[in-house]
Design a protein around this motif. Structure first.
Motif, short mmCIF file in Angstrom:
data_model
loop_
_atom_site.label_atom_id
_atom_site.label_comp_id
_atom_site.label_asym_id
_atom_site.label_seq_id
_atom_site.Cartn_x
_atom_site.Cartn_y
_atom_site.Cartn_z
N LEU A 158 0.83 -1.20 0.00
CA LEU A 158 0.00 0.00 0.00
C LEU A 158 0.87 1.26 0.00
O LEU A 158 0.57 2.23 -0.70
N GLY A 159 1.94 1.24 0.79
CA GLY A 159 2.86 2.38 0.79
C GLY A 159 3.50 2.59 -0.57
O GLY A 159 3.65 3.73 -1.04
N VAL A 164 3.92 5.29 -6.06
CA VAL A 164 3.78 5.20 -7.51
C VAL A 164 2.80 6.25 -8.02
O VAL A 164 3.03 6.89 -9.06
N GLY A 165 1.70 6.45 -7.30
CA GLY A 165 0.74 7.48 -7.70
C GLY A 165 1.37 8.85 -7.77
O GLY A 165 1.11 9.62 -8.72
N GLN A 166 2.21 9.16 -6.81
CA GLN A 166 2.92 10.44 -6.82
C GLN A 166 3.88 10.51 -8.01
O GLN A 166 4.02 11.55 -8.66
N VAL A 171 5.40 12.07 -13.82
CA VAL A 171 5.57 11.63 -15.21
C VAL A 171 4.66 12.43 -16.13
O VAL A 171 5.07 12.86 -17.22
N VAL A 172 3.42 12.64 -15.71
CA VAL A 172 2.49 13.43 -16.52
C VAL A 172 3.03 14.85 -16.73
O VAL A 172 2.99 15.40 -17.84
N ARG A 173 3.55 15.45 -15.67
CA ARG A 173 4.09 16.81 -15.78
C ARG A 173 5.26 16.86 -16.76
O ARG A 173 5.34 17.75 -17.63
N LEU A 174 6.17 15.91 -16.65
CA LEU A 174 7.37 15.92 -17.48
C LEU A 174 7.06 15.56 -18.94
O LEU A 174 7.69 16.11 -19.86
N THR A 175 6.12 14.64 -19.16
CA THR A 175 5.77 14.33 -20.54
C THR A 175 5.00 15.51 -21.17
O THR A 175 5.09 15.72 -22.39
N LEU A 267 -3.09 6.45 -17.02
CA LEU A 267 -2.52 5.66 -15.93
C LEU A 267 -2.67 6.37 -14.59
O LEU A 267 -3.08 5.78 -13.59
N ARG A 268 -2.31 7.62 -14.57
CA ARG A 268 -2.40 8.40 -13.33
C ARG A 268 -3.84 8.47 -12.83
O ARG A 268 -4.11 8.25 -11.64
N ASP A 269 -4.77 8.73 -13.73
CA ASP A 269 -6.16 8.92 -13.31
C ASP A 269 -6.81 7.62 -12.83
O ASP A 269 -7.72 7.65 -12.01
N SER A 270 -6.34 6.48 -13.35
CA SER A 270 -6.94 5.20 -12.96
C SER A 270 -6.20 4.51 -11.82
O SER A 270 -6.66 3.49 -11.31
N TRP A 271 -5.06 5.07 -11.43
CA TRP A 271 -4.21 4.37 -10.47
C TRP A 271 -4.87 4.18 -9.11
O TRP A 271 -4.66 3.17 -8.45
N ALA A 272 -5.70 5.12 -8.69
CA ALA A 272 -6.35 5.00 -7.37
C ALA A 272 -7.23 3.76 -7.29
O ALA A 272 -7.46 3.23 -6.20
N GLN A 273 -7.72 3.27 -8.44
CA GLN A 273 -8.57 2.08 -8.45
C GLN A 273 -7.79 0.80 -8.72
O GLN A 273 -8.34 -0.30 -8.71
N THR A 274 -6.49 0.93 -8.94
CA THR A 274 -5.65 -0.24 -9.22
C THR A 274 -5.19 -0.86 -7.91
O THR A 274 -4.92 -0.17 -6.94
#
Length: 398
Positions: A158-159, A164-166, A171-175, A267-274
């Motif tokens: 969980l940690g 990874v979410g952070q 990654v989104v910012r840099l891309t 990926l970022r937007d769906s990660w909370a449900q992964t």
């Protein structure tokens, strides 16, 4: 050294490599059976036939002298069985062999020292069974580790998921910065922006399996594509890398850059449900650098940027992050943890030596000696991390 001899899914276990104990000869045994099963093998070691079944788990070890020995585990039942040699009081495991099939014999080589031992048989679809207790006196006890459960691995997983979410947000910012440079036609700025974005993604290596098909859209290669680097399905960081370092125009790269931003944003937007599988976290720690040896250090994933060593360095960072999460689990189980950390430090310093500001030495410009140094350092880590994967593999003991 505690090993299970190679066979289907057999494992290298939790021993300290190179430790050879010279033990005194005083031994007692808490049970007896009618026939003496030990004999000298062709390898010069004593071999002991041990029955592993639902009714006779662990029967046959009647001469528990200390030292290195081979147990020939023979399954007389009709179901595949996992077999562990453990301390029956603490359940610390000295060695194991998985999937001993019906009617088959598998070998387990273990160094026996002072301690209490029993074989634990875990048949498929049946309760675990503990065999007779054997006590050995004299000399240094063999290394062992208490099995890990999935419950133990939930907090670190969980940690790690939160981290990874952070990382995906970054990654989104840099891309986004990479895409902006391409959109305005500034390919020099795009080449400068490509590497930080790619390395940020590479550091998330233990999550790739949870990313699923999205990883191919973000970080896939042209392997298996009929058109190779010109195939329309070649996408992600490496597609853009190829274009930036092979003279393609900004116009040709705008669509791949937009697709990359869309993929990482999804990926970022769906990660909370992964949900990552806690049982896989230790294995992923091993696979990050195993893949580094296979792909980065062979140059197979270099599409022109010459950044393979930078990626290897990012993979070291990714490995450190997983290990930092697993430390509470490993601290009392892995005697080699401190040496592993020191080897990570040495490898990091070695790789950092190929960096000059934002520029990294391309892999093909290393001398043969330096390339061998890098291969040896990372391969050594891969070997050490195999023990982490083994220790963090949850086991059914009841």
């Amino acid at each position: 050294m505690t090993v299970s001899v190679p066979g289907p899914r057999s494992r290298l276990l939790w021993a300290v490599t190179g430790v050879v104990a010279v033990l005194a000869v005083v031994a007692t045994v808490a049970w007896t059976s009618g026939r003496h099963h030990s004999r000298a093998g062709a390898d010069g070691l004593p071999h002991t036939a041990v029955e592993v079944s639902r009714s006779r788990c662990g029967r046959g070890w009647t001469d528990p002298a200390p030292g290195l020995r081979v147990f020939e585990l023979h399954n007389t039942s009709g179901a595949a069985t996992e077999v562990m040699l453990e301390n029956p009081a603490t359940h610390a495991v000295y060695g194991e062999v998985e999937d001993v099939g019906p009617g088959t014999t598998r070998e387990l080589t273990v160094r026996i020292g002072t301690g209490t031992y029993a074989f634990l048989c875990v048949p498929d679809d049946a309760d675990a069974l503990t065999g007779p207790t054997v006590r050995v006196v004299g000399g240094t006890a063999s290394p062992a580790a208490v099995p890990v459960t999935e419950h133990d691995l939930i907090p670190p997983t969980l940690g790690y998921q939160t981290w990874v979410g952070q990382g995906l947000t970054e990654v989104v910012r840099l891309t986004g910065r990479l895409r902006a440079a391409i959109d305005r036609g500034d390919l020099a700025a795009a080449r400068s922006a490509w590497l930080p974005a790619h390395l940020e993604y590479e550091r998330l290596g233990a999550a790739y399996d949870a990313f699923g098909d999205a990883d191919q859209a973000v970080n896939g290669t042209d392997a298996g594509l009929p058109g190779g680097v010109h195939d329309p399905d070649f996408a992600g960081f490496h597609r853009i890398e190829y274009g930036l370092w092979h003279g393609q125009s900004a116009a040709a790269l705008r669509a791949p850059a937009a697709a990359l931003v869309k993929a990482v944003t999804g990926l970022r937007d769906s990660w909370a449900q992964t949900r990552m599988d806690p049982a896989q976290l230790g294995l992923r720690a091993h696979e990050i650098l195993e893949n580094t040896v296979q792909f980065e250090l062979t140059g197979r994933t270099d599409y022109g940027s010459g950044s393979s060593l930078a990626t290897a360095r990012a993979n070291v960072d990714g490995t450190r992050e997983v290990l930092s999460r697993l430390r509470p689990v490993l601290a009392t189980r892995y005697a080699g943890l401190a040496d592993l950390q020191r080897q990570l430090d040495r490898t990091q310093r070695l790789l950092d030596g190929f960096r000059d500001g934002d520029v990294w030495t391309p892999l093909d410009r290393l001398t043969r000696t330096r390339r061998e140094d890098v291969n040896a350092a990372v391969s050594d880590l891969v070997e050490r991390l195999a023990s982490v994967a083994t220790l963090c593999d949850p086991r059914r003991t009841v």
